[in-house]
Design a protein around this motif. Sequence first.
Motif, PDB file in Angstrom:
ATOM      1  N   PHE A   1       1.697   1.817  -3.816  1.00 42.35           N
ATOM      2  CA  PHE A   1       0.555   2.766  -3.696  1.00 42.35           C
ATOM      3  C   PHE A   1       0.679   3.552  -3.411  1.00 42.35           C
ATOM      4  O   PHE A   1       0.207   4.945  -4.670  1.00 42.35           O
TER       5      PHE A   1
ATOM      6  N   TYR B   1      -0.490  -4.767  -9.944  1.00 44.23           N
ATOM      7  CA  TYR B   1      -0.745  -3.331 -10.608  1.00 44.23           C
ATOM      8  C   TYR B   1       0.306  -2.933 -10.255  1.00 44.23           C
ATOM      9  O   TYR B   1       1.098  -2.018 -11.414  1.00 44.23           O
TER      10      TYR B   1
ATOM     11  N   ILE C   1      -1.636   5.756   6.526  1.00 45.49           N
ATOM     12  CA  ILE C   1      -2.738   5.842   5.859  1.00 45.49           C
ATOM     13  C   ILE C   1      -2.546   4.115   5.715  1.00 45.49           C
ATOM     14  O   ILE C   1      -3.372   3.292   5.516  1.00 45.49           O
TER      15      ILE C   1
ATOM     16  N   LEU D   1      -7.322  -9.118  -3.074  1.00 42.50           N
ATOM     17  CA  LEU D   1      -6.940  -7.609  -3.475  1.00 42.50           C
ATOM     18  C   LEU D   1      -5.448  -7.999  -3.264  1.00 42.50           C
ATOM     19  O   LEU D   1      -4.554  -6.918  -4.301  1.00 42.50           O
TER      20      LEU D   1
ATOM     21  N   ARG E   1      -3.671  -8.354  -6.690  1.00 38.07           N
ATOM     22  CA  ARG E   1      -4.266  -7.714  -8.045  1.00 38.07           C
ATOM     23  C   ARG E   1      -3.065  -6.706  -7.851  1.00 38.07           C
ATOM     24  O   ARG E   1      -3.082  -6.049  -9.049  1.00 38.07           O
ATOM     25  N   LEU E   2      -3.381  -6.220  -6.174  1.00 37.97           N
ATOM     26  CA  LEU E   2      -2.307  -4.480  -6.018  1.00 37.97           C
ATOM     27  C   LEU E   2      -0.941  -5.086  -6.867  1.00 37.97           C
ATOM     28  O   LEU E   2      -0.399  -3.874  -7.661  1.00 37.97           O
TER      29      LEU E   2
ATOM     30  N   TRP F   1       0.916  -1.396   0.320  1.00 38.44           N
ATOM     31  CA  TRP F   1       0.005   0.082  -0.253  1.00 38.44           C
ATOM     32  C   TRP F   1       0.685   1.291   0.482  1.00 38.44           C
ATOM     33  O   TRP F   1       0.517   2.619  -0.266  1.00 38.44           O
TER      34      TRP F   1
ATOM     35  N   GLN G   1      -3.579   1.315   8.244  1.00 37.13           N
ATOM     36  CA  GLN G   1      -5.347   1.404   8.453  1.00 37.13           C
ATOM     37  C   GLN G   1      -4.806   0.428   7.282  1.00 37.13           C
ATOM     38  O   GLN G   1      -5.757  -0.313   7.078  1.00 37.13           O
ATOM     39  N   LEU G   2      -4.241   0.569   5.959  1.00 32.11           N
ATOM     40  CA  LEU G   2      -4.318  -0.335   5.081  1.00 32.11           C
ATOM     41  C   LEU G   2      -4.713  -1.471   4.823  1.00 32.11           C
ATOM     42  O   LEU G   2      -5.170  -2.336   3.977  1.00 32.11           O
TER      43      LEU G   2
ATOM     44  N   LYS H   1       1.477   5.799  -7.499  1.00 33.66           N
ATOM     45  CA  LYS H   1      -0.048   5.740  -7.625  1.00 33.66           C
ATOM     46  C   LYS H   1      -0.389   7.636  -7.448  1.00 33.66           C
ATOM     47  O   LYS H   1      -0.832   7.968  -8.747  1.00 33.66           O
ATOM     48  N   LEU H   2      -0.554   7.804  -6.667  1.00 36.13           N
ATOM     49  CA  LEU H   2      -1.112   9.032  -5.825  1.00 36.13           C
ATOM     50  C   LEU H   2      -0.108   9.919  -5.694  1.00 36.13           C
ATOM     51  O   LEU H   2      -0.574  11.261  -5.488  1.00 36.13           O
ATOM     52  N   GLY H   3       1.131   9.977  -5.426  1.00 32.94           N
ATOM     53  CA  GLY H   3       1.973  10.731  -5.691  1.00 32.94           C
ATOM     54  C   GLY H   3       2.563  11.323  -3.937  1.00 32.94           C
ATOM     55  O   GLY H   3       2.565  12.836  -3.663  1.00 32.94           O
ATOM     56  N   PHE H   4       1.878  10.607  -2.689  1.00 32.01           N
ATOM     57  CA  PHE H   4       1.153  11.040  -1.837  1.00 32.01           C
ATOM     58  C   PHE H   4       3.960  11.108  -1.519  1.00 32.01           C
ATOM     59  O   PHE H   4       4.035  10.140  -1.985  1.00 32.01           O
TER      60      PHE H   4
END
Lengths: 217, 217
Positions: B84, B118, B99, B111, B114-115, B81, B102-103, B88-91
């Motif tokens: 990711f 990906y 975060i 999941l 696949r993650l 995560w 939690q994830l 992907k989200l640019g954090f």
Amino acid sequence: MQSFTEENYLKAIYSLSLRHEGDVSTNALAELTATKAASVTDMLRKLSDKELIHYKKYQGVRLTEEGERLALQVIRRHRLWEVFLVEKLGFGWDAVHDIAEQLEHIRSDELVVRLDGYLDHPQFDPHGDPIPTPAGKMPETGYRKLTEVGVGEDVRLMAVLEHSTEFLQHLDRSGLTLGCIITVKTVNDFDKSLLVRTETGSTVFASQDVAKNLLVS
Amino acid sequence: MQSFTEENYLKAIYSLSLRHEGDVSTNALAELTATKAASVTDMLRKLSDKELIHYKKYQGVRLTEEGERLALQVIRRHRLWEVFLVEKLGFGWDAVHDIAEQLEHIRSDELVVRLDGYLDHPQFDPHGDPIPTPAGKMPETGYRKLTEVGVGEDVRLMAVLEHSTEFLQHLDRSGLTLGCIITVKTVNDFDKSLLVRTETGSTVFASQDVAKNLLVS
DNA sequence: GGAATGCTTTAGACATATCTAAATTTTCAG
DNA sequence: CTGAAAATTTAGATATGTCTAAAGCATTCC
């Protein structure tokens, strides 16, 4: 700050208040949340203390403005994650509900903003449901149920009301996909079941149970 | 099936057992999980009943094979995560820990598979930590701490042991990025602080507290 | 309009995960 | 090797969210 459980109750109250006019009953909530009426009563007292719902004993329940804002925030997160799971991870639309049910509770405003951007600000989730705005408003769609469509009408399948794997796989097998054009050929007076013609020319049988979960425009 | 809390304890036990030889103490766990020793004792009894740890009263604790497998599964999810969120989200790498915390508890084997795909089966997370294999093995890295490097040696910064926002932002400000080559110029005998030269030619001061959290090869 | 029926709430428990305070065990220093 | 200090465990509470059983409202159907 709300617990997972509180968020789920808010969502449940929101969802039930759409289905019927008037306030939501304790029993309806118990059924939807798969708990007992007594547990619901406890939670309603708690949500009422936090001023997230309007609640009078024996009189049913209704979200306050703040309660609705929070419910829509949770629904927004749920639907954005569903888009992610389908568009980016390649899940089928029949497999994402339970996972999104967990992801919707992740707490991070920044995460939601970035996810929304990453997905290109989608307006609808994989089931055709509109995604609430960041400000907490639910977009209007004006869709009707397929059960309300008259014989001979051409309509487009826009969304589904039921998200269970079983239902969605049934649609897949019938060739009913979101966006497809369908024509109502006949309505059975006795059981309200329908025969519809799809774009591909094939004729599909839809029981009332199926048809009432299909939204068209 | 473990609760979030149980998963967090397993992770904590794993993490502490890497830091020191021998079994993990109740107090160390209480500090890391920000609870009290008494709470830890309760949980150890529970994990012991489930045969996820070897536990004898007053004697400390150690993961069983199954316990370690589960701990590594949680760590794998956490690190995937994080990849990711950054890729992907640019954090920023300084903003993803909480975060991912939690994830990592989202329950879905599909999941994770696949993650992982990906993200192109990453081997390391944004902090340089190796991602455990699907089978539950932690890859060896052979990295050393910067505190163990002699004066004059050229090394590459491979990973960080501390993931707090404060620490990572401090590294950003110092120009110490993962993958950069650094040369140890001097070691201060008194406080074990270092002066290092970075690729860009600038000289950076690193206290022992900083240096012991930097892994190099 | 008053009882039967069905909702809803209260009362009292239980499970999880936490706490403080007290008791117990281990360790270590003299 | 023994007593004090440190670490750990037990005992007894608290908070959340759930349950069953029983009691309290509301509706509705003669």
